[in-house]
Design a protein around this motif. Structure first.
Motif, PDB file in Angstrom:
ATOM      1  N   ASP A  91       0.816  -1.214   0.000  1.00 26.19           N
ATOM      2  CA  ASP A  91       0.000   0.000   0.000  1.00 26.19           C
ATOM      3  C   ASP A  91       0.851   1.265   0.000  1.00 26.19           C
ATOM      4  O   ASP A  91       0.384   2.328  -0.396  1.00 26.19           O
ATOM      5  CB  ASP A  91      -0.911   0.027   1.239  1.00 26.19           C
ATOM      6  CG  ASP A  91      -2.205  -0.738   1.010  1.00 26.19           C
ATOM      7  OD1 ASP A  91      -2.256  -1.514   0.033  1.00 26.19           O
ATOM      8  OD2 ASP A  91      -3.145  -0.593   1.801  1.00 26.19           O
ATOM      9  N   TYR A 240     -10.888   2.424   6.173  1.00 24.56           N
ATOM     10  CA  TYR A 240      -9.994   2.470   5.013  1.00 24.56           C
ATOM     11  C   TYR A 240     -10.738   2.354   3.690  1.00 24.56           C
ATOM     12  O   TYR A 240     -11.644   1.554   3.526  1.00 24.56           O
ATOM     13  CB  TYR A 240      -8.977   1.323   5.107  1.00 24.56           C
ATOM     14  CG  TYR A 240      -8.123   1.164   3.865  1.00 24.56           C
ATOM     15  CD1 TYR A 240      -6.949   1.889   3.720  1.00 24.56           C
ATOM     16  CD2 TYR A 240      -8.507   0.303   2.829  1.00 24.56           C
ATOM     17  CE1 TYR A 240      -6.158   1.759   2.585  1.00 24.56           C
ATOM     18  CE2 TYR A 240      -7.727   0.165   1.695  1.00 24.56           C
ATOM     19  CZ  TYR A 240      -6.554   0.891   1.575  1.00 24.56           C
ATOM     20  OH  TYR A 240      -5.782   0.753   0.437  1.00 24.56           O
ATOM     21  N   GLU A 242      -9.059   2.916  -0.527  1.00 24.00           N
ATOM     22  CA  GLU A 242      -7.783   3.199  -1.197  1.00 24.00           C
ATOM     23  C   GLU A 242      -7.616   4.667  -1.551  1.00 24.00           C
ATOM     24  O   GLU A 242      -6.572   5.278  -1.285  1.00 24.00           O
ATOM     25  CB  GLU A 242      -7.668   2.342  -2.460  1.00 24.00           C
ATOM     26  CG  GLU A 242      -6.305   2.467  -3.138  1.00 24.00           C
ATOM     27  CD  GLU A 242      -6.156   1.540  -4.325  1.00 24.00           C
ATOM     28  OE1 GLU A 242      -5.146   1.664  -5.038  1.00 24.00           O
ATOM     29  OE2 GLU A 242      -7.046   0.690  -4.548  1.00 24.00           O
ATOM     30  N   PHE A 245      -7.319   6.823   1.616  1.00 25.49           N
ATOM     31  CA  PHE A 245      -6.032   6.629   2.288  1.00 25.49           C
ATOM     32  C   PHE A 245      -4.942   7.469   1.645  1.00 25.49           C
ATOM     33  O   PHE A 245      -4.162   8.137   2.327  1.00 25.49           O
ATOM     34  CB  PHE A 245      -5.656   5.153   2.261  1.00 25.49           C
ATOM     35  CG  PHE A 245      -4.256   4.875   2.758  1.00 25.49           C
ATOM     36  CD1 PHE A 245      -3.931   5.047   4.091  1.00 25.49           C
ATOM     37  CD2 PHE A 245      -3.265   4.466   1.873  1.00 25.49           C
ATOM     38  CE1 PHE A 245      -2.638   4.806   4.550  1.00 25.49           C
ATOM     39  CE2 PHE A 245      -1.970   4.224   2.322  1.00 25.49           C
ATOM     40  CZ  PHE A 245      -1.660   4.395   3.660  1.00 25.49           C
ATOM     41  N   THR A 250      -8.259   8.456   5.679  1.00 25.22           N
ATOM     42  CA  THR A 250      -8.692   7.216   6.340  1.00 25.22           C
ATOM     43  C   THR A 250      -7.534   6.599   7.130  1.00 25.22           C
ATOM     44  O   THR A 250      -6.395   7.055   7.052  1.00 25.22           O
ATOM     45  CB  THR A 250      -9.175   6.164   5.318  1.00 25.22           C
ATOM     46  OG1 THR A 250      -8.043   5.545   4.681  1.00 25.22           O
ATOM     47  CG2 THR A 250     -10.062   6.777   4.259  1.00 25.22           C
ATOM     48  N   GLU A 251      -7.878   5.533   7.827  1.00 27.43           N
ATOM     49  CA  GLU A 251      -6.851   4.744   8.500  1.00 27.43           C
ATOM     50  C   GLU A 251      -6.019   3.996   7.464  1.00 27.43           C
ATOM     51  O   GLU A 251      -6.417   3.871   6.299  1.00 27.43           O
ATOM     52  CB  GLU A 251      -7.502   3.733   9.447  1.00 27.43           C
ATOM     53  CG  GLU A 251      -8.330   2.691   8.711  1.00 27.43           C
ATOM     54  CD  GLU A 251      -9.032   1.713   9.624  1.00 27.43           C
ATOM     55  OE1 GLU A 251      -8.838   1.796  10.854  1.00 27.43           O
ATOM     56  OE2 GLU A 251      -9.794   0.869   9.108  1.00 27.43           O
ATOM     57  N   ALA A 252      -4.871   3.498   7.885  1.00 22.82           N
ATOM     58  CA  ALA A 252      -4.079   2.595   7.047  1.00 22.82           C
ATOM     59  C   ALA A 252      -4.541   1.177   7.348  1.00 22.82           C
ATOM     60  O   ALA A 252      -4.704   0.805   8.507  1.00 22.82           O
ATOM     61  CB  ALA A 252      -2.597   2.751   7.354  1.00 22.82           C
ATOM     62  N   ARG A 253      -4.797   0.401   6.328  1.00 20.53           N
ATOM     63  CA  ARG A 253      -5.200  -0.984   6.564  1.00 20.53           C
ATOM     64  C   ARG A 253      -3.968  -1.825   6.894  1.00 20.53           C
ATOM     65  O   ARG A 253      -2.826  -1.366   6.752  1.00 20.53           O
ATOM     66  CB  ARG A 253      -5.901  -1.552   5.334  1.00 20.53           C
ATOM     67  CG  ARG A 253      -4.983  -1.690   4.120  1.00 20.53           C
ATOM     68  CD  ARG A 253      -5.650  -2.504   3.015  1.00 20.53           C
ATOM     69  NE  ARG A 253      -4.760  -2.628   1.852  1.00 20.53           N
ATOM     70  CZ  ARG A 253      -4.909  -3.548   0.906  1.00 20.53           C
ATOM     71  NH1 ARG A 253      -5.897  -4.413   0.990  1.00 20.53           N
ATOM     72  NH2 ARG A 253      -4.080  -3.583  -0.122  1.00 20.53           N
TER      73      ARG A 253
END
Length: 374
Positions: A91, A240, A242, A245, A250-253
């Motif tokens: 990612d 999350y 894409e 992010f 958003t959060e990081a997965r």
């Protein structure tokens, strides 16, 4: 007669020596150099050292390490200057999918996928710590957006009117994303986004604050020795997706951290590639597995002559099991144990079919990790 026999015997010995020399030379020539990517963090150094050691003794390769940031490493991987990246955080490489479509790379599988990254605070900040006499200063701090209400706790030494938010390392992809988050969430109004300059400097800031029981907020990731040693809380963020992010929204997965090789490695060292494809680690590995403590002048593990060096200037508790099944001939399971606690190669191996050489430790200062990017 005796003299003739002596001459004949001498000629035979000379011939045998010549043949042996040629065989040894041929064996040396048969060894394939495999270049590993070192992007600078502890776990990739560890995986490079494990794979390099096994490759040396089981698959007739000579490991070589090349250090650099992820963009540089990724370019080198595509060109074939680097053969394999043991920890490609997919990612965090925006071009990963496009690079895979070029046909120049092989995704050999997931090394681990139970990682995390984001903004962390000490647990005592939220819950307090009765044993240390620390009261909860931010009991309602749960999300990244909540930080806007608590800037006064994280005073920046250079600008006390604002809080200090420790960002990631300059040049890391995640640093750009975090800075976008810092702006998008309006944290730039009452926080200074502070870049430490290096991972050791960032970790030192966390350690210093934690030891004193003081507030600190900043970037980190798991698994690492710091998040294993300290009781830190990852602040929640938006779910999350894409696009979000990449914009810092958003959060990081949990990123699939893959072993990726240049396609040429398949023809250069096919058995070693098969081995890499079959490396597995336990799912949901506990954070304590990477509980380590960096110390100055720690013993540096050196692999046998002609091989790569393991880094780690750190302590490691527990054990790590890596199972490898590339073929019946080379099927093996290695149990890495360190009674002394040093993250280095173990004294105890369960190794089927091969007898690894003795590994020695020397007391020398490990090299400073190169600037890298997750």
């Amino acid at each position: 007669m005796l003299r003739k026999l002596s001459i004949v015997f001498l000629l035979i010995l000379t011939s045998l020596g010549f043949i042996a020399g040629n065989v040894n030379a041929a064996n040396e020539q048969a060894k394939q150099e495999v270049v590993f990517a070192d992007a600078g963090w502890d776990s990739v150094k560890f995986h490079n050292a494990v794979a390099g050691f096994i490759g040396t003794h089981a698959y007739n390769i000579t490991p070589k390490i090349i250090s650099g940031s992820t963009p540089i490493i990724q370019t080198a991987l595509l060109r074939g200057d680097v053969d394999v990246h043991m920890e490609l955080w997919t990612d965090n490489v925006p071009t990963f999918e496009a690079d895979m479509k070029t046909g120049k790379l092989l995704n050999l599988g997931i090394n681990f996928d139970d990682d995390k990254q984001g903004l962390y605070v000490p647990r005592y900040l939220i819950e307090g710590d009765a044993k240390r006499g620390i009261k909860p200063l931010a009991p309602d701090l749960k999300t990244v957006k909540d930080l806007a209400r608590y800037a006064y706790l994280f005073k920046d030494p250079e600008d006390p009117s604002k809080g200090r938010l420790y960002g990631a390392i300059p040049g890391w992809s995640i640093d750009k994303i975090l800075y976008l988050k810092y702006e998008a969430y309006g944290l730039n109004k009452n926080y200074v986004y502070f870049r430490s300059g290096s991972e050791p400097a960032l970790n030192s800031a966390f350690l210093a604050a934690y030891t004193k029981g003081e507030p600190i907020v900043g970037y980190n990731y798991e698994p690492t020795w710091l998040t294993g040693k300290l009781d830190l809380v990852l602040l929640q963020d938006e779910p999350y997706n894409e696009v979000g992010f990449q914009r810092g929204l958003t959060e990081a997965r949990s990123v699939p951290v893959c072993i990726v090789a240049n396609k040429q490695l398949q023809s250069k060292a096919p058995e070693f590639v098969a081995f890499l494809q079959n490396i597995t680690q336990p799912a949901h590995s506990p954070r304590k597995r990477w509980r380590t403590l960096q110390i100055p002048n720690a013993p540096m593990t050196r692999l046998p002559s002609g091989s790569c060096s393991a880094t780690p200037s750190c302590l490691h508790s527990g054990c790590l099991r890596i199972s490898c099944k590339a073929s019946t001939k080379h099927s093996k399971e290695i149990m890495l144990l360190q009674p002394t606690g040093f993250l280095a190669f173990p004294k105890k191996f369960r190794w089927t079919g091969l007898s690894p050489s003795t590994i020695s430790s020397t007391t020398s200062t490990p090299p400073t990790p190169a600037s890298s990017i997750r």
